[in-house]
Scaffold this motif. Sequence first.
Motif, mmCIF file in Angstrom:
data_model
loop_
_atom_site.group_PDB
_atom_site.id
_atom_site.type_symbol
_atom_site.label_atom_id
_atom_site.label_comp_id
_atom_site.label_asym_id
_atom_site.label_seq_id
_atom_site.Cartn_x
_atom_site.Cartn_y
_atom_site.Cartn_z
ATOM 1 N N ALA A 27 0.829 -1.207 0.000
ATOM 2 C CA ALA A 27 0.000 0.000 0.000
ATOM 3 C C ALA A 27 0.869 1.266 0.000
ATOM 4 O O ALA A 27 0.519 2.268 -0.628
ATOM 5 N N LEU A 28 1.996 1.218 0.700
ATOM 6 C CA LEU A 28 2.865 2.403 0.796
ATOM 7 C C LEU A 28 3.914 2.482 -0.303
ATOM 8 O O LEU A 28 4.626 3.482 -0.404
ATOM 9 N N TRP A 29 4.049 1.441 -1.111
ATOM 10 C CA TRP A 29 5.121 1.405 -2.119
ATOM 11 C C TRP A 29 5.115 2.606 -3.059
ATOM 12 O O TRP A 29 6.184 3.181 -3.324
ATOM 13 N N PRO A 30 3.977 3.080 -3.567
ATOM 14 C CA PRO A 30 4.021 4.280 -4.434
ATOM 15 C C PRO A 30 4.590 5.506 -3.710
ATOM 16 O O PRO A 30 5.332 6.291 -4.287
ATOM 17 N N PHE A 31 4.251 5.643 -2.426
ATOM 18 C CA PHE A 31 4.777 6.775 -1.665
ATOM 19 C C PHE A 31 6.279 6.631 -1.431
ATOM 20 O O PHE A 31 7.018 7.606 -1.469
ATOM 21 N N ILE A 32 6.716 5.407 -1.164
ATOM 22 C CA ILE A 32 8.139 5.158 -0.948
ATOM 23 C C ILE A 32 8.922 5.456 -2.216
ATOM 24 O O ILE A 32 9.976 6.111 -2.172
ATOM 25 N N GLU A 33 8.424 5.011 -3.366
ATOM 26 C CA GLU A 33 9.100 5.292 -4.640
ATOM 27 C C GLU A 33 9.136 6.787 -4.913
ATOM 28 O O GLU A 33 10.144 7.323 -5.363
#
Length: 129
Positions: A27-33
Amino acid sequence: MSMFLPRAKDVITEEDIETWVGAVVRALWPFIESANSETREILLFAVKEHGLVLEEQTKAMRQTLEVQSRAMQHTIETQGRQVSRLIAFGGLTAIFSKFWTDLPQWLKHRRWAVAAAYGLGVVVIILSV
């Protein structure tokens, strides 16, 4: 009362924790990228700006060193001239002092010529050195 409620270890398994953590990371991967790329851009910009600052400081330091070098050369030249003059005056004074004291009796009335020659020597030293 704790007897009626199950312990968390008994209800939640390690597979449940792995599933939850995996779901949170997905769920957080787009924000991390996005944060990773923004951080990369900021760091690249900072490195570029740092390079410009270092270049300006290097130029300023080089100019300062050049000015100091020119001033030091002038100082050394001036001191060298002064030392040369002192040596020349010392030699001239020693020679004419010897002439002045050892002047033969028949030239005693010509001491002004010795003094004039000494004065001429002083002028030559000042103008040539």
